[in-house]
Design a protein around this motif. Sequence first.
Motif, PDB file in Angstrom:
ATOM      1  N   ILE A 182      -2.522  22.883 -41.753  1.00 11.35           N
ATOM      2  CA  ILE A 182      -1.361  22.054 -42.075  1.00 11.35           C
ATOM      3  C   ILE A 182      -1.673  20.587 -41.816  1.00 11.35           C
ATOM      4  N   PHE A 183      -2.272  20.305 -40.635  1.00  9.30           N
ATOM      5  CA  PHE A 183      -2.600  18.925 -40.288  1.00  9.30           C
ATOM      6  C   PHE A 183      -3.566  18.309 -41.298  1.00  9.30           C
ATOM      7  N   SER A 184      -4.645  19.077 -41.645  1.00 11.34           N
ATOM      8  CA  SER A 184      -5.641  18.527 -42.568  1.00 11.34           C
ATOM      9  C   SER A 184      -5.050  18.332 -43.957  1.00 11.34           C
ATOM     10  N   ALA A 185      -4.121  19.212 -44.353  1.00  6.89           N
ATOM     11  CA  ALA A 185      -3.476  19.076 -45.654  1.00  6.89           C
ATOM     12  C   ALA A 185      -2.644  17.805 -45.704  1.00  6.89           C
ATOM     13  N   LEU A 186      -1.926  17.525 -44.627  1.00  9.93           N
ATOM     14  CA  LEU A 186      -1.126  16.308 -44.569  1.00  9.93           C
ATOM     15  C   LEU A 186      -2.008  15.068 -44.589  1.00  9.93           C
ATOM     16  N   LYS A 187      -3.131  15.137 -43.844  1.00 11.61           N
ATOM     17  CA  LYS A 187      -4.015  13.979 -43.755  1.00 11.61           C
ATOM     18  C   LYS A 187      -4.751  13.709 -45.065  1.00 11.61           C
ATOM     19  N   SER A 188      -4.897  14.759 -45.901  1.00  8.02           N
ATOM     20  CA  SER A 188      -5.638  14.577 -47.149  1.00  8.02           C
ATOM     21  C   SER A 188      -4.919  13.651 -48.119  1.00  8.02           C
ATOM     22  N   PHE A 189      -3.626  13.391 -47.856  1.00  3.26           N
ATOM     23  CA  PHE A 189      -2.886  12.463 -48.703  1.00  3.26           C
ATOM     24  C   PHE A 189      -3.189  11.005 -48.358  1.00  3.26           C
ATOM     25  N   ALA A 190      -3.792  10.795 -47.192  1.00  2.00           N
ATOM     26  CA  ALA A 190      -4.121   9.436 -46.755  1.00  2.00           C
ATOM     27  C   ALA A 190      -5.620   9.280 -46.651  1.00  2.00           C
ATOM     28  N   LYS A 191      -6.066   8.035 -46.773  1.00  2.00           N
ATOM     29  CA  LYS A 191      -7.486   7.752 -46.674  1.00  2.00           C
ATOM     30  C   LYS A 191      -7.950   7.846 -45.229  1.00  2.00           C
ATOM     31  N   GLY A 192      -9.164   8.359 -45.006  1.00  2.00           N
ATOM     32  CA  GLY A 192      -9.710   8.397 -43.660  1.00  2.00           C
ATOM     33  C   GLY A 192     -10.251   9.765 -43.301  1.00  2.00           C
ATOM     34  N   GLU A 193     -10.794   9.870 -42.106  1.00  2.00           N
ATOM     35  CA  GLU A 193     -11.418  11.107 -41.645  1.00  2.00           C
ATOM     36  C   GLU A 193     -10.382  12.179 -41.349  1.00  2.00           C
ATOM     37  N   ILE A 194     -10.712  13.416 -41.724  1.00  2.00           N
ATOM     38  CA  ILE A 194      -9.901  14.576 -41.358  1.00  2.00           C
ATOM     39  C   ILE A 194     -10.571  15.189 -40.134  1.00  2.00           C
ATOM     40  N   SER A 195     -10.110  14.822 -38.967  1.00  2.00           N
ATOM     41  CA  SER A 195     -10.813  15.164 -37.725  1.00  2.00           C
ATOM     42  C   SER A 195     -10.897  16.666 -37.493  1.00  2.00           C
ATOM     43  N   GLU A 196      -9.874  17.413 -37.939  1.00  2.00           N
ATOM     44  CA  GLU A 196      -9.905  18.871 -37.737  1.00  2.00           C
ATOM     45  C   GLU A 196     -11.080  19.494 -38.485  1.00  2.00           C
ATOM     46  N   LEU A 197     -11.308  19.061 -39.740  1.00  2.00           N
ATOM     47  CA  LEU A 197     -12.423  19.597 -40.518  1.00  2.00           C
ATOM     48  C   LEU A 197     -13.759  19.127 -39.956  1.00  2.00           C
ATOM     49  N   THR A 198     -13.820  17.865 -39.531  1.00  2.00           N
ATOM     50  CA  THR A 198     -15.048  17.334 -38.931  1.00  2.00           C
ATOM     51  C   THR A 198     -15.446  18.162 -37.717  1.00  2.00           C
ATOM     52  N   SER A 199     -14.481  18.416 -36.845  1.00  2.00           N
ATOM     53  CA  SER A 199     -14.742  19.176 -35.621  1.00  2.00           C
ATOM     54  C   SER A 199     -15.136  20.615 -35.936  1.00  2.00           C
ATOM     55  N   LEU A 200     -14.446  21.214 -36.915  1.00  2.00           N
ATOM     56  CA  LEU A 200     -14.730  22.603 -37.283  1.00  2.00           C
ATOM     57  C   LEU A 200     -16.157  22.767 -37.775  1.00  2.00           C
ATOM     58  N   VAL A 201     -16.562  21.931 -38.733  1.00  2.00           N
ATOM     59  CA  VAL A 201     -17.905  22.031 -39.298  1.00  2.00           C
ATOM     60  C   VAL A 201     -18.964  21.746 -38.235  1.00  2.00           C
ATOM     61  N   HIS A 202     -18.698  20.786 -37.362  1.00  2.00           N
ATOM     62  CA  HIS A 202     -19.632  20.477 -36.271  1.00  2.00           C
ATOM     63  C   HIS A 202     -19.794  21.671 -35.342  1.00  2.00           C
ATOM     64  N   ASP A 203     -18.692  22.311 -34.946  1.00  2.00           N
ATOM     65  CA  ASP A 203     -18.757  23.465 -34.041  1.00  2.00           C
ATOM     66  C   ASP A 203     -19.505  24.628 -34.676  1.00  2.00           C
ATOM     67  N   ALA A 204     -19.217  24.893 -35.957  1.00  2.00           N
ATOM     68  CA  ALA A 204     -19.886  25.994 -36.646  1.00  2.00           C
ATOM     69  C   ALA A 204     -21.382  25.762 -36.727  1.00  2.00           C
ATOM     70  N   ARG A 205     -21.760  24.524 -37.040  1.00  2.00           N
ATOM     71  CA  ARG A 205     -23.174  24.182 -37.143  1.00  2.00           C
ATOM     72  C   ARG A 205     -23.875  24.342 -35.790  1.00  2.00           C
ATOM     73  N   GLU A 206     -23.277  23.833 -34.745  1.00  2.00           N
ATOM     74  CA  GLU A 206     -23.871  23.908 -33.415  1.00  2.00           C
ATOM     75  C   GLU A 206     -24.002  25.346 -32.940  1.00  2.00           C
ATOM     76  N   HIS A 207     -22.988  26.156 -33.248  1.00  2.00           N
ATOM     77  CA  HIS A 207     -23.020  27.557 -32.818  1.00  2.00           C
ATOM     78  C   HIS A 207     -24.167  28.302 -33.487  1.00  2.00           C
ATOM     79  N   ALA A 208     -24.322  28.115 -34.805  1.00  2.00           N
ATOM     80  CA  ALA A 208     -25.401  28.787 -35.531  1.00  2.00           C
ATOM     81  C   ALA A 208     -26.769  28.324 -35.037  1.00  2.00           C
ATOM     82  N   LEU A 209     -26.937  27.042 -34.812  1.00  2.00           N
ATOM     83  CA  LEU A 209     -28.221  26.515 -34.342  1.00  2.00           C
ATOM     84  C   LEU A 209     -28.521  26.979 -32.923  1.00  2.00           C
ATOM     85  N   ASP A 210     -27.496  27.084 -32.072  1.00  2.00           N
ATOM     86  CA  ASP A 210     -27.703  27.582 -30.711  1.00  2.00           C
ATOM     87  C   ASP A 210     -28.213  29.020 -30.731  1.00  2.00           C
TER      88      ASP A 210
END
Length: 374
Positions: free
Chosen positions: A265-293
Amino acid sequence: MARVTGLSGNEIYCMALKGYTAGELVVGNSVNSMGFLGSIGAGLNNILGGEIPQVTQAIQDGRMHAFARMAKEAQNHGASGVAGVSGDLRAFSGNTEFLFVGSCVFSKTGSGSFFTTAGNAQELYCHMDAGYTPIQHVFGNIAYSMGVGGGFIGALKQLGRGEISEYSDVFNKTRHKALDRITAAARADGANAVLGIRTTILPWMGTHEMVMTGTAASHPGLPSDHVVTSDLTGEELWSMASLGYAPMKLLMSTSIYSLGLVGGIFSALKSFAKGEISELTSLVHDAREHALDRLKAEADSIGAEEVVGVKTYIIEIGQGLIEFMAIGTAVQKVSGMGTHTQMMPAQAIVHDKDTWMDSDMGMSLMRSADNQGA
């Protein structure tokens, strides 16, 4: 009579350096139907999730029949081996055709055992020059589904943010089962290495099939009671061997993550405005780190010095789920490992260019003829 070969000019040159000449193009195929009873059994297993053995076996049988026919045709030509073997799976009229195509090669000395390879002849040159003797094109496969049960649990967990371990477990188990099977096939052929592994995932009869293909080979500098696996290209393998390194194991790790209902919901609301979607940034970062670990942990468990050629993939599965996969080859220094020549020829590195260009109408070879009257 003229010989018709699938080997390119660069491949023929590389084979000549190793004492081989190009021969006929050979083909093997098998058209299969899974059958009524097999489909019922597969449907029952599909509810539970994980591997669907009936589908795995049906595909394995079809591939084996087609491959055996291709190899037999090459032996009938008196070939020393088949290079550049490629496999394909085609669906038509409700049935499936399994197809293998390769090119015969002939030893100038007539010595050595008959072999088949998964890589092209340029890769074969690199393998040979690094001290690996080709034995057999090998493959390992698994047909799988996440199942209704796994989907239900996963759907509940999608309400929260983070990894969905049930999905991660299914994906990790299926990938490692395919690796175990290609390793077992190589061991049965008397090999101590599987080189140039390539992985493909395809939909098939309502499921997914993952197949790994590679070249089973032997190297006198590696233990005879263990099979190493590698997805390094021929050039990479040659380069690492020249530095004294040998592959240990192909490592894979997958994480399935959900953004969660609130984050969605938060990322959907933020997609209407310009700028970083922090929830998606954090999610992709966590997934990447977990797989590499996970990849690092497996490398440490087998005593690897490095993991090279690491590739990462991120795929949006749907319904707020993403898969992050990391794959690479663990290596270590081995005494006496090296290459026969100090420099790799350019013909082993240069990638061949396509000369047949497809278009919407079927083909388009050259535009110059169309412009002659202009």
